[in-house]
Design an enzyme around this catalytic site. Structure first.
Site, PDB file in Angstrom:
ATOM      1  N   HIS A  18       0.825  -1.214   0.000  1.00 28.89           N
ATOM      2  CA  HIS A  18       0.000   0.000   0.000  1.00 28.89           C
ATOM      3  C   HIS A  18       0.855   1.259   0.000  1.00 28.89           C
ATOM      4  CE1 HIS A  18       0.949  -0.629   4.265  1.00 28.89           C
ATOM      5  NE2 HIS A  18       0.674   0.652   4.474  1.00 28.89           N
ATOM      6  N   ASP A  20       0.634   4.906   1.887  1.00 30.95           N
ATOM      7  CA  ASP A  20      -0.064   5.466   3.039  1.00 30.95           C
ATOM      8  C   ASP A  20      -1.087   6.524   2.639  1.00 30.95           C
ATOM      9  OD1 ASP A  20       1.161   3.927   4.974  1.00 30.95           O
ATOM     10  OD2 ASP A  20       2.741   5.393   5.402  1.00 30.95           O
ATOM     11  N   HIS A 178       4.769   0.049   0.333  1.00 31.83           N
ATOM     12  CA  HIS A 178       5.450  -0.743   1.358  1.00 31.83           C
ATOM     13  C   HIS A 178       4.486  -1.754   1.963  1.00 31.83           C
ATOM     14  CE1 HIS A 178       3.572   2.572   3.578  1.00 31.83           C
ATOM     15  NE2 HIS A 178       3.607   1.811   4.658  1.00 31.83           N
ATOM     16  N   ARG A 193       5.188   6.973  14.060  1.00 24.98           N
ATOM     17  CA  ARG A 193       5.061   7.338  12.652  1.00 24.98           C
ATOM     18  C   ARG A 193       4.581   8.773  12.494  1.00 24.98           C
ATOM     19  NH1 ARG A 193       0.606   4.668   8.794  1.00 24.98           N
ATOM     20  NH2 ARG A 193      -0.586   6.369   9.688  1.00 24.98           N
TER      21      ARG A 193
END
Length: 202
Positions: A18, A20, A178, A193
């Site tokens: 995917h 993000d 990723h 994150r």
């Protein structure tokens, strides 16, 4: 955002290729991930080059994709019954999300986006958030999307990052995808994150 996966937790969120926040109207430019506590081995992150995925397509397939757009939404990815393992409502879920209209709204993006800085074209569909091609049913879209999803995982386009405590990784969501490798559930994992504000794909 602090992401904590306790030892023994079955959560497999992110374990499919995917980009993000592609379900947002303006997806994130990039992401920064800081490892706080990681297993001694495993739970790596793999990255794939979306430039290379597009370049590997035949001229005819590139011609077909030119001008096509696809539907992105987080409504299915964050459903507890799907592979991603997240949940809006299930109190037993290890990862929970605050339900918002942005997460369940369908967003339309070009299937091939042009990087605003490099000018290169990159494949911009992913198996986590892309549900169908605009103007087609899911059944009609599936064979095309499945083929494009398979291109992202081609071995020669990927690399595997092995985390150590204290590592910081930063990547460009406009040309990379990723996937989290959840192959070690016996140890606790804590990551922090940051997602960077992006722009509207074109």
């Amino acid at each position: 955002l602090e992401i904590i996966k306790e030892a023994g937790a079955p959560t497999n969120f992110g374990e499919t290729w995917h980009s993000d926040n592609s379900y947002m109207n303006t997806p994130s430019l990039g992401s920064i991930l800081h490892s706080i506590e990681v297993p001694p081995v495993g739970n790596d992150t793999m990255f794939s080059c979306a430039y290379g995925a597009y370049d590997s397509l035949s001229p005819k397939m590139k011609e077909v994709l030119d001008g096509l757009s696809a539907i992105h939404t987080a409504g299915e990815a964050f459903n507890p019954g799907t592979v991603s393992g997240g949940s809006f409502d299930n109190p037993e879920a290890k990862m929970k999300y605050q339900k918002s209209q942005e997460l369940v709204t369908e967003t339309i993006h070009p299937m091939v986006r042009t990087h605003p800085e490099t000018g290169r074209k990159a494949l911009f569909v992913n198996s986590m958030f892309t549900t169908r091609i605009e103007g087609m049913s899911q059944m009609e879209s599936k064979p095309i999307l499945d083929y494009l999803f398979s291109q992202i995982g081609l071995p020669h386009l990927t690399c595997r990052y092995r985390w150590k405590a204290g590592d910081v990784a930063m990547w460009d969501n406009r040309c990379l995808q990723h996937v989290a490798i959840g192959d070690n559930s016996s140890h606790r994992r804590i990551m922090r994150r940051v997602t960077l504000k992006g722009d509207k794909p074109f």
